[in-house]
Design an enzyme around this catalytic site. Structure first.
Site, short mmCIF file in Angstrom:
data_model
loop_
_atom_site.label_atom_id
_atom_site.label_comp_id
_atom_site.label_asym_id
_atom_site.label_seq_id
_atom_site.Cartn_x
_atom_site.Cartn_y
_atom_site.Cartn_z
CG LEU A 101 -2.03 -1.03 1.31
CD1 LEU A 101 -2.75 -0.94 2.65
CD2 LEU A 101 -3.03 -0.86 0.16
CG ASP A 102 0.23 4.18 -2.91
OD1 ASP A 102 1.07 3.38 -3.35
OD2 ASP A 102 -0.70 4.65 -3.58
CB VAL A 103 3.57 6.61 2.28
CG1 VAL A 103 3.22 7.81 1.40
CG2 VAL A 103 3.98 7.05 3.67
CB THR A 105 -3.11 3.65 0.89
OG1 THR A 105 -3.09 4.50 -0.26
CG2 THR A 105 -4.32 2.74 0.81
CG HIS A 184 0.48 6.08 -7.05
ND1 HIS A 184 0.50 5.72 -5.72
CD2 HIS A 184 1.62 6.77 -7.27
CE1 HIS A 184 1.60 6.18 -5.15
NE2 HIS A 184 2.31 6.82 -6.07
#
Length: 232
Positions: A101-103, A105, A184
Site C-alpha cells: 500500500l502507498d504511504v 493509504t 497508484h
C-alpha cells in the site's frame, strides 16, 4: 532450505548464533556434527541441536492494519516501515508483504514467509481481487460505474485497466474492487475521470476481510480458514 535459516526460524536464535553453535559441534544432521551453515537440507534430514530434534519451521501468516504514514518496505530514510510494527516477531525482515500500500493509504496488508501462498495473491495470473474504500474530493458520477467496468486507458499506459467494480456508497464515497495492482492505480483511475482521491483504505484481499477489532498498527495471525481461502 539452508540449515542456518532452518534453525534460526525454528528456534529464534540469530543466524550468527547458529553458526557459533555449529562450530562448537552442537548441531547434528542425521547424527553427524555439521559445521557448514550453507548446507541445504532435504526433506529426510533429521536436525538436532544439543541432542534435541528440531522440527521444520512452519510458515507464518499475518494480517496487519497499516496506518497512514508507514511504508511497505524494510528500509526507508523518511517514513517508518511496516517491519517496525512487527515487534513480537522473530526476524521480521524474513517476512514479505503480499500486496503493498502507498504511504498515505491505510488498511489490510497480508504478511508471510510462504512464497507460493503469497504468489497466489500478487501474481496477475491469479487475479486476486482487492477492495478499497474511496473518498473523493468531488461527487462521483453514476456513469463512472460503467467507465470503470469497461476499463480506462491511464496516462503512460499501453493497455486499459481490467474491468473494475465500482459501488457507490454516497456522493463522495465508494467501494472499488480491482483484480490488478498498477502503480497508484486507484488514484489514477479517479484522476482519469476528473476527480481526486482524498482518502483510501483497503478492507479486503480476495475473501479475507480486515479484522474490525484491529486498530491501526496492530496485527494478528491468520486463522487456518483464512489461509486456506487463498490456497483454494
Amino acid at each position: 532450505m539452508r540449515i542456518d535459516k532452518y534453525l534460526s526460524q525454528s528456534t529464534g536464535f540469530s543466524r550468527k548464533d547458529i553458526k557459533r553453535m555449529m562450530h562448537k559441534d552442537r548441531v547434528e544432521v542425521n547424527g553427524k556434527a555439521l559445521r557448514d551453515s550453507s548446507y541445504k537440507l532435504s526433506e529426510d534430514d533429521v536436525v538436532t541441536l544439543d541432542d534435541r530434534e528440531i522440527s521444520a519451521p512452519k510458515p507464518r501468516y499475518f494480517m496487519l492494519y497499516k496506518p497512514q504514514g508507514y511504508v511497505c518496505s524494510s528500509d526507508d530514510g523518511t517514513h517508518p516501515t511496516i517491519n517496525g510494527l512487527l515487534i513480537d516477531e522473530v526476524r521480521p525482515e524474513e517476512l514479505h508483504l503480499a500486496g503493498r500500500l502507498d504511504v498515505d493509504t491505510t488498511g489490510l496488508v497480508l504478511i508471510t514467509d510462504d512464497g507460493q501462498w503469497s504468489h497466489k495473491i500478487t501474481s496477475p495470473r491469479h487475479q486476486c481481487s482487492k477492495r478499497y474504500h474511496v473518498v473523493t474530493a468531488d461527487p462521483i458520477p453514476e456513469e463512472a460505474i460503467d467507465t470503470f467496468a469497461t476499463g480506462i486507458l491511464l496516462q503512460g499506459e499501453k493497455e486499459p485497466t481490467k474491468p473494475a467494480a465500482l459501488e457507490l456508497l454516497a456522493s463522495h464515497e465508494a467501494y472499488l474492487t480491482l483484480t490488478e495492482g498498477r502503480y497508484h492505480q486507484v488514484k489514477r483511475m479517479f484522476a482519469a475521470i476528473g476527480n481526486r482521491v482524498v482518502e483510501l483504505h483497503r478492507d479486503r484481499i480476495g475473501s479475507i476481510d480486515l479484522d474490525e477489532e484491529l486498530l491501526p498498527g496492530e496485527y494478528r495471525p491468520l486463522t487456518q480458514e483464512e489461509i486456506e481461502r487463498v490456497v483454494a
